[in-house]
Design an enzyme around this catalytic site. Structure first.
Site, PDB file in Angstrom:
ATOM      1  N   TYR A 159      79.675  13.988  10.332  1.00  0.00           N
ATOM      2  CA  TYR A 159      79.499  12.943   9.318  1.00  0.00           C
ATOM      3  C   TYR A 159      78.123  13.058   8.639  1.00  0.00           C
ATOM      4  CZ  TYR A 159      80.825   8.580   7.047  1.00  0.00           C
ATOM      5  OH  TYR A 159      81.174   7.629   6.121  1.00  0.00           O
ATOM      6  N   LYS A 217      75.482   5.269   5.361  1.00  0.00           N
ATOM      7  CA  LYS A 217      76.225   4.099   5.846  1.00  0.00           C
ATOM      8  C   LYS A 217      75.305   3.163   6.632  1.00  0.00           C
ATOM      9  CE  LYS A 217      80.220   5.108   4.063  1.00  0.00           C
ATOM     10  NZ  LYS A 217      80.545   4.531   2.747  1.00  0.00           N
TER      11      LYS A 217
END
Ligand code: NAD
Length: 268
Positions: A160, A167
């Site tokens: 990720y 995020k």
């Protein structure tokens, strides 16, 4: 009475019929919401962003369909000015937008370029702040904002990478904005979705492995559906969630509660 009867909102982030924003839009529309939509500007002849979005939202009676690149203040200003003029005050804003340059996203965080970091943070995190500032001018009392996040912002999820940093910033912005806008009676929440196949997730490394992990390790032993995210997103922006703000709601088959794989998957 439908949950969204008389409610109006702006949706940022539909690219096609796999987009999470589209899943949430469909649930809000089914509850009577009237919505305006943005799409990435058509930068050249080959890009048909407007056409793709219109094909989906025109049948819903879209109140507004406009180009908006969230890196451009003038685009965002134009959308909110048009919303005010054509829709009046609104009740919700859906932020379902993220981007990181592929070269920066697919490599390790220690190799991320300065420009790639800035662009990814600008599009994926700062954009919520820029929408919130405009939204507070035209939100009705009880209005709310919702953004989309992923567990990779809380914990390290291999693959990720840079988007995990974005995020984290987005979830922190959700909390600070919730604290600041709460005085006006506005709510700000994040929905942390499990993996779903979309254009954005195609850019995340080892996505198939991620899907498999959820089948094996999540309490529900499966992946989630776009419809499940759609319903939860619709709930969070509705008056049913009037006491919820600053929250990150996980819609991930419970994966986030696991601290270790199930015993039968750990081997001897
Ligand atoms: P998607 O590609 O359908 O949606 C991403 C949207 O961001 C697109 O509509 C794209 O046009 C828009 N966008 C990118 N750059 C932009 C810019 N400069 N200005 C305006 N819009 C821009 O993919 P998705 O999976 O539906 O992603 C929506 C949100 O959900 C993202 O925040 C993503 O990180 C998040 N999310 C996705 C998953 C998943 O597995 N798909 C899981 C958790 C969270």
């Amino acid at each position: 009475m439908s949950l969204y009867e008389g409610k109006k909102g702006l949706v940022f982030g539909i690219a096609n019929d796999r987009s999470i924003a589209w899943a949430i839009t469909q649930e809000c529309a089914a509850q009577g919401a009237e919505m305006g939509f943005t799409h990435l500007p058509d930068s050249d002849e080959r890009r048909k962003n407007e056409k793709k979005v219109r094909k989906l939202v025109d049948p819903l009676g879209a109140k507004l369909v406009m180009p908006c690149d969230v890196t451009k203040d003038e685009d965002i200003d134009a959308v909110f000015a048009a919303a005010k003029e054509q829709m009046g005050n609104i009740d919700f804003v859906l932020h379902s937008v993220a981007f990181a340059p592929p070269a920066d996203l697919t490599g390790p965080v220690y190799n991320v370029s300065r420009d790639g970091f800035k662009l990814a943070m600008e599009i994926s995190a700062y954009s919520l702040i820029s929408l919130a500032g405009r939204a507070r001018e035209i939100l009705n009392p009880g209005g709310s904002l919702l953004c989309l996040t992923y567990l990779g912002g809380e914990k390290v999820i291999p693959g990720y990478n840079l988007m995990g940093l974005c995020k984290s910033a987005l979830e922190s912005a959700t909390e600070y904005l919730a604290a600041e806008l709460g005085a006006d009676g506005f709510r700000v929440n994040a929905l942390s979705a499990g993996p779903l196949r979309t254009i954005s997730s195609a850019g995340v490394g080892e996505f198939n492995k991620m899907l498999k992990l959820y089948e094996t390790f999540s309490p529900l032993k499966r992946n989630i559906s776009a419809e499940e995210v759609g319903k939860s997103g619709m709930f969070l922006m509705s008056d049913l969630a009037s006491g919820i703000t600053g929250e990150t709601l996980h819609v991930d088959a419970g994966y986030h509660v696991m601290g270790a794989p199930p015993l039968d998957a750990q081997g001897d």
